[in-house]
Design a protein around this motif. Structure first.
Motif: not given
Length: 332
Positions: A67-76, A93-105
């Motif tokens: 259930q929980i959304r999974l995010g990158t904090a952050a991809v360098l 995003d497919n593996l987590c059934s559309g729960r991904l958030a993409f943080g970048v730095a």
């Protein structure tokens, strides 16, 4: 406001396997408590923070959560090839059934990273922005041709395509060019634990100059421990905060020695003093933590508060998250 968990994979016990699976247990605990998000950081060449392979860690979390959304904090991004990142992000995003958030730095201030990945600090931000632009196109378009300063491709289509269209993107930066870029694309913003409220307020205000409707997508990460009393909370979190303070103070000294033109760190921008970190974190008793969270909400209009549990004890961190869920969350 959503509640998230901020995951650094701290190697308190000098045991890599234990570190990784204790962090996994905290993410599963957060999900069981109804937290909406979990964010994983990227660190390199650091025996204390064991998260260099950020997308591998998230792939594992995708398999043990639902259930929980999974995010990158952050991809360098300057340290990665963006075509490969786009493929990995779409797959994840497919593996987590559309729960991904993409943080970048852009990465930093950690001179070893730039040295060993062969990217100068002067070009890091430009590479990050160019990389995001290319990844955005690769995720949602076909036959992409791109001719940037650092990255190129011709008639390229990646597979698989992501489930989400679009995947939420967050930018971790206080630089004006990056803030403008985020605002123009309605990306979210991210603020890390040592960044001062004054700096974060300026970042949000700058964003609103370019985009008056998108600034509500702001993720704030803060060191966290809620105890039965204020003193109990501070005493439990202090060894963790002290370790972070010493590590980052030493690193910032190294940055200043290598780059004398680098502006000095100060309390209106970013500060690693342990007393400052305690004061600007969410550490205290129930009422104190409520008040601090309310202040951040009022000043920054948060969309997500990402809590970084700050005890060396897994059990103490679990108890702190449970106390937050029972006595703080519904009052802020």
């Amino acid at each position: 406001m959503k509640t998230g968990l901020f995951c650094n994979y701290e190697n308190h016990h000098l045991d890599a396997r234990r570190t990784i699976f204790e962090q996994v247990l905290l993410v599963k605990e957060a999900e069981s408590l109804g937290f909406e998000e979990a964010w994983v950081t990227e660190h390199h060449f650091n025996e204390f923070n064991l998260s260099p392979s950020i997308l591998l860690l998230l792939a594992h979390l995708a398999g043990v959560t639902s259930q929980i959304r999974l995010g990158t904090a952050a991809v360098l991004l300057p340290f990665h090839q963006p075509i490969r990142v786009a493929e990995d992000i779409a797959t994840l995003d497919n593996l987590c059934s559309g729960r991904l958030a993409f943080g970048v730095a852009k990465g930093g201030p950690f001179p070893q990273q730039n040295k060993h990945f062969g990217v100068t600090t002067q070009e890091s931000r430009t590479r990050m922005l160019e990389s995001v632009a290319l990844i955005q196109r690769l995720l949602y378009e076909t036959d992409v041709s791109f001719n940037g300063e650092y990255y190129q491709c011709e008639n390229l289509t990646i597979h698989p395509q992501p489930l989400q269209k679009p995947i939420p993107i967050y930018v971790a930066s206080g630089d004006n060019d990056a803030i403008e870029f985020a605002a123009e694309n309605s990306f979210g913003l991210m603020g890390g634990p040592p960044f001062s409220l004054e700096r974060l307020r300026k970042t949000v205000n700058k964003y609103r100059e370019f985009n008056s409707s998108g600034a509500e997508k702001f993720l704030l990460a803060r060191f966290f421990f809620v105890g039965k009393t204020h003193d109990e909370a501070v005493n439990e979190a202090l060894p963790f905060i002290r370790h972070f303070s010493k590590e980052m103070t030493a690193n910032s000294t190294q940055v200043m020695q290598k780059s004398p033109q680098q502006p000095a760190f100060d309390r209106t921008n970013i500060c690693f003093d342990e007393d400052y970190l305690i004061e600007n974190s969410i550490i205290g008793d129930v009422n104190g933590c409520r008040d601090k969270i309310k202040k951040f909400q009022d000043e920054l209009d948060l969309s997500t508060l990402a809590l970084k549990p700050s005890s060396f004890s897994l059990q103490k961190n679990r108890e702190s998250l449970q106390r937050y869920n029972q006595e703080v969350r519904n009052y802020v």
